[in-house]
Design an enzyme around this catalytic site. Sequence first.
Site, PDB file in Angstrom:
ATOM      1  N   ASP A 121      49.302  10.089  36.838  1.00  0.00           N
ATOM      2  CA  ASP A 121      50.715  10.099  37.490  1.00  0.00           C
ATOM      3  C   ASP A 121      51.610  10.789  36.236  1.00  0.00           C
ATOM      4  OD1 ASP A 121      52.777   9.497  39.143  1.00  0.00           O
ATOM      5  OD2 ASP A 121      53.718   8.053  37.768  1.00  0.00           O
ATOM      6  N   ARG A 122      50.836  10.973  34.998  1.00  0.00           N
ATOM      7  CA  ARG A 122      51.561  11.480  33.790  1.00  0.00           C
ATOM      8  C   ARG A 122      51.571  12.903  34.072  1.00  0.00           C
ATOM      9  NH1 ARG A 122      55.367   8.423  31.802  1.00  0.00           N
ATOM     10  NH2 ARG A 122      54.721   6.286  31.429  1.00  0.00           N
TER      11      ARG A 122
ATOM     12  N   MET B  50      59.094   6.761  41.712  1.00  0.00           N
ATOM     13  CA  MET B  50      60.155   7.771  41.525  1.00  0.00           C
ATOM     14  C   MET B  50      59.888   9.019  40.916  1.00  0.00           C
ATOM     15  SD  MET B  50      62.250   6.570  43.738  1.00  0.00           S
ATOM     16  CE  MET B  50      63.492   7.793  43.605  1.00  0.00           C
ATOM     17  N   ARG B  51      58.712   8.978  40.018  1.00  0.00           N
ATOM     18  CA  ARG B  51      58.231   9.980  39.341  1.00  0.00           C
ATOM     19  C   ARG B  51      58.084  11.246  40.041  1.00  0.00           C
ATOM     20  NH1 ARG B  51      55.171   7.833  35.840  1.00  0.00           N
ATOM     21  NH2 ARG B  51      56.434   7.907  34.230  1.00  0.00           N
ATOM     22  N   ALA B  52      57.376  11.223  41.334  1.00  0.00           N
ATOM     23  CA  ALA B  52      57.152  12.331  42.449  1.00  0.00           C
ATOM     24  C   ALA B  52      58.495  12.840  42.690  1.00  0.00           C
ATOM     25  CB  ALA B  52      56.238  11.568  43.383  1.00  0.00           C
TER      26      ALA B  52
END
Length: 680
Positions: free
Chosen positions: A193-194, A274-276
């Site tokens: 995810d990073r 919410m990173r996406a």
Amino acid sequence: MSTPYPFTAIVGQDDLRLGLLLNAVSPAVGGVLVRGEKGTAKSTAVRALAALMPEVSVVPGCRFSCDPASPDPACPDGPHADAAGVPRPARTVELPVGASEDRLVGALDIERALSEGVKAFEPGLLADAHRGILYVDEVNLLHDHLVDLLLDAAAMGASYVEREGVSVRHAARFLLVGTMNPEEGELRPQLLDRFGLTVEVSASRDTDERVEVVRRRLAYDDDPEGFAARWAEEEGALRERIAAARALLPRVVLGDGVLRQIAATCAAFEVDGMRADIVMARTSTALAAWAGREEVTADDVRQAALLALPHRRRRNPFDAPGLDEDKLDQTLDEAGGDRGQDDEDPDPGPDGGGDGGGGGGGVPPQADGEDRTPPRADGGADDTPSQAPEGAPDAPGRPAGGEQRPVAAAEPFRTKTLSVPGLGEGAAGRRSRARTEYGRTTGSRRPEGALTKLHLAATVRAAAPHQRARGRVGRGLVVRRDDLRQATREGREGNLVLFVVDASGSMAARQRMSAVKGAVLSLLLDAYQRRDKVGLVTFRGREAEVALPPTSSVDAAAARLESLPTGGRTPLAAGLLKAHDVLRVERLRDPSRRPLLVVVTDGRATGGPEPVALAGRAGRLHRSEGTASVVVDCETGYVRLGLAGELARELGGTAVTLDELRADAIAGLVKDVTAAGRAA
């Protein structure tokens, strides 16, 4: 220093080049993960990117690349008041897979810290990569403790070195670029995810394109400097375009309608967190700036989704990353997006390639039933309920040799913890107890080589009797090298989990084989989470075969399991002997990784003279070598012979039924795979 291969000379690989260029335009995108087979220019493209990055201004003499316009107030080399900056090229720092913690975050001189109170700090790779690129080749093979350090630095933009109350902090903001071959295993979800973007690469199947790749590579190998000079003009043009896009980026408008499309897309594909959404917004603006526009369009959002979402969508770990483009188009349309194309011709890209070549992301051309048959007393009854007699012709429509078509696996479940007894020293993981550099402190010893983990109390105890002889004055403790003690720690290791799966006719009932595959798939999921290597041996008919040699790619094992056919006799001894051969070779390759043998069978053995006795002797061979083992008993029906339990006793392990394998069968129970062997 060797001349890097020019970025613009790379043939095809449009997705790869676009992902890297977008990060060059907007480092806030968050880096890129490049997934693909070996020999597809992954490393070449990443190393070539550094030559295109704009120069950075740094404080002279600062080992941590502080920006003179806003220096880090906590910089170990600071303070930097009113320092004049000097330009230097952006760095690409490579993190080796086998790097130590000290090499990554830096090393603190513990001896000087204790005796002199001086923070003598040697910066690591995170300091070198600050305001540049941190490149991790084979990132999926990186040790877990290094992954944790990378996660912390990426999340906080800083690196902390803590040693027995002595702390050093410095800024560490970098563009994270990783390459990996999925055949060698997947990444932890947290690290996955990073990465802001992900791209899939593969070798072209076009003959002309492959010829051009070879031609350019040979020309570069013969004369690197001359080859680079021939591409200097294209490299300069691309460098100028990146600079222009960076200058335009702050003026790009991200309208409310586009934001709604981004939010709707992330919700539709059920991505976590919410990173996406944030990465898609940044990628969309970078795409607009790269195309020379001041407004983000729906096509930018679509392209951003193809780059930012495949590795984030909620999925089973064994599913290949990807995105349903029809669903994506429908979501964008429903969110109010009129995805009309611009009337003007598309930009041909920095290297003039107008034919696309196309990666999987559609890159624009601007960047190049249960068995009820009663068993016989000898345990071989139901081997051929769906098979013609041996030597008889195959029935019409039936695969040769009585083979049954593969059946789908049942729904996987959470399994009990199976572990190897004793204390190992293998690679870091999450299965069995082991001596590791990370974990709870259990004692101390004299260091062998560089001191990595100080045991403070033991060090003080070793130094205390010598203070008068060393002429101690004042409050400071006089410490010598011989006083230092290394902390011994206990953590968890990853093991080699070798599955030996019975695929004979006795397992061919569809409901039974579906349940068996579901159980093995569940154990594979557990191995994936515990960072094990896995292998797969199957046996049926007259022989056994290695369906998958030991590998870190657990999803490859799942794929082989899914296509596993059944039918024929039950050469159980052949399966166990084949497993013995595999383990013998693996002990030579990696002697510190302890094996765990998982035999999935009903315990029946047929074919050849005395098949049951031969299987018992093969089991005792594993037991004599101390191989930890567990037998998953797949026997069903009204009459049970208990042959799997007898096999487990021969192996020196234990037997569990399919129902007992479930973690929720008895809450909190952890089963040691050799408990039965010790009791015997």
